[in-house]
Design an enzyme around this catalytic site. Sequence first.
Site, PDB file in Angstrom:
ATOM      1  N   HIS A  29      16.712  75.924  98.887  1.00 57.71           N
ATOM      2  CA  HIS A  29      16.251  75.323 100.145  1.00 57.71           C
ATOM      3  C   HIS A  29      14.809  74.832  99.993  1.00 57.71           C
ATOM      4  O   HIS A  29      14.498  73.674 100.320  1.00 57.71           O
ATOM      5  CB  HIS A  29      16.332  76.348 101.275  1.00 57.71           C
ATOM      6  CG  HIS A  29      15.831  75.837 102.591  1.00 57.71           C
ATOM      7  ND1 HIS A  29      16.655  75.271 103.530  1.00 57.71           N
ATOM      8  CD2 HIS A  29      14.578  75.789 103.119  1.00 57.71           C
ATOM      9  CE1 HIS A  29      15.937  74.888 104.581  1.00 57.71           C
ATOM     10  NE2 HIS A  29      14.670  75.200 104.350  1.00 57.71           N
ATOM     11  N   GLU A  30      13.949  75.703  99.493  1.00 51.74           N
ATOM     12  CA  GLU A  30      12.547  75.322  99.330  1.00 51.74           C
ATOM     13  C   GLU A  30      12.369  74.289  98.229  1.00 51.74           C
ATOM     14  O   GLU A  30      11.461  73.448  98.302  1.00 51.74           O
ATOM     15  CB  GLU A  30      11.697  76.565  99.042  1.00 51.74           C
ATOM     16  CG  GLU A  30      11.736  77.629 100.131  1.00 51.74           C
ATOM     17  CD  GLU A  30      11.354  77.103 101.507  1.00 51.74           C
ATOM     18  OE1 GLU A  30      10.585  76.120 101.581  1.00 51.74           O
ATOM     19  OE2 GLU A  30      11.831  77.672 102.514  1.00 51.74           O
ATOM     20  N   HIS A  33      12.648  70.856  99.723  1.00 55.40           N
ATOM     21  CA  HIS A  33      11.379  70.445 100.334  1.00 55.40           C
ATOM     22  C   HIS A  33      10.377  70.026  99.253  1.00 55.40           C
ATOM     23  O   HIS A  33       9.714  68.989  99.361  1.00 55.40           O
ATOM     24  CB  HIS A  33      10.761  71.597 101.130  1.00 55.40           C
ATOM     25  CG  HIS A  33      11.508  71.966 102.381  1.00 55.40           C
ATOM     26  ND1 HIS A  33      11.939  71.037 103.295  1.00 55.40           N
ATOM     27  CD2 HIS A  33      11.866  73.179 102.875  1.00 55.40           C
ATOM     28  CE1 HIS A  33      12.535  71.651 104.304  1.00 55.40           C
ATOM     29  NE2 HIS A  33      12.517  72.946 104.065  1.00 55.40           N
TER      30      HIS A  33
END
Length: 378
Positions: A29-30, A33
């Site tokens: 998920h990170e 980003h």
Amino acid sequence: MEMLQTIFGSAFGYILPFLFVLTVVVFFHELGHFLVARWCGVKVLAFSVGFGPELFGKTDRKGTRWKLCAIPLGGYVKFSGDENAASVPDRGALEAMSEDERKGAFLGKNVWQRAAVVAAGPIANFLLSIVIFAALFGFLGRSEIAPRVDAVQPGSAAEFAGLQPGDLILQIDGRSIDTFSDLQRIVTASADLPLEVTLDRDGEVVTVTATPQLREVKDPFGNAQRIGLLGVQSSPKPEDVVYRSYGPLEALSEGTKETWFVVERTGSYVAGMISGRESTDQLGGPIRVAQVSGQVATLGFAALLNLTAILSVSIGLLNLLPIPMLDGGHLLFYAAEAIRGRPLSERVQDFGFRIGIAIVLMLMIFATWNDVMHLTSL
């Protein structure tokens, strides 16, 4: 001594699978980003898996601190110009920056770039799910059972609808049914909802209406869940059981379908909670995830990977909720900015973030309460 070994062994049996699942989901998920931020020219100050005190870390040549922290219940990417790990903007810091520094700040980017960076996290979760499911299909294949009725339970929804042994289910509400698993997935999510079932009975196409009954059942680990049941058994005949292997493209297609199924099922559950048809006690937090991870791990690594893919979709969807502090809340602010041609006022955004914190805390408390009540009921 033997009792202590049993306790510690049991604890690690839950903790290690939980850490594996959560770390993989949070990391990707990170990473979504991070990669899009770097692509957009945003300076990334920190990439953290976990919160709290840093256990160990390393700073790369571009100044990003990669670190693992003591509380493994999430993670974050901190950009230049962020006030905190939740990407709340620090407008005072932005004003104090030089022109060159401002170019690398998250707030210095246009609204579409900021939206792309924020959306990349949930998208990465969905892509991770597709890849994991595709890998499982590609390497393991799967056995498929024809959607043929072998037996009908007395007093069941199937008996009331007129289903008979030997019936081959073709469609439910217009959706093609190719396997018994397809039948189960629709039925379990459709308690108390009338379904139009199209079937082949000795070469004749027949349509009946069946309403799955809401029942509480227990999985092999003793966890209770309420689902819809039709009351039919699958056919054990060899001609109705087929093993399927998948090539790379087929596996990718099936992985995408499986991911979409999890999205649909989650959306259906949330809609059911809002309408009152589904119970909120099925919501779980970290304790429930740890418990389920430990239980699933006993079935093997493939089962744990399957759980990781499911949780990755759930994390992606959760983060898309339009709640300030979550990715969906940031996207909501950016949508308003794109429409208005200018950002919302600092006062409105600060108020939104405060509301978001309150909502997230309430959800965490409620989920944890559900976890505790679930454990005490075992």
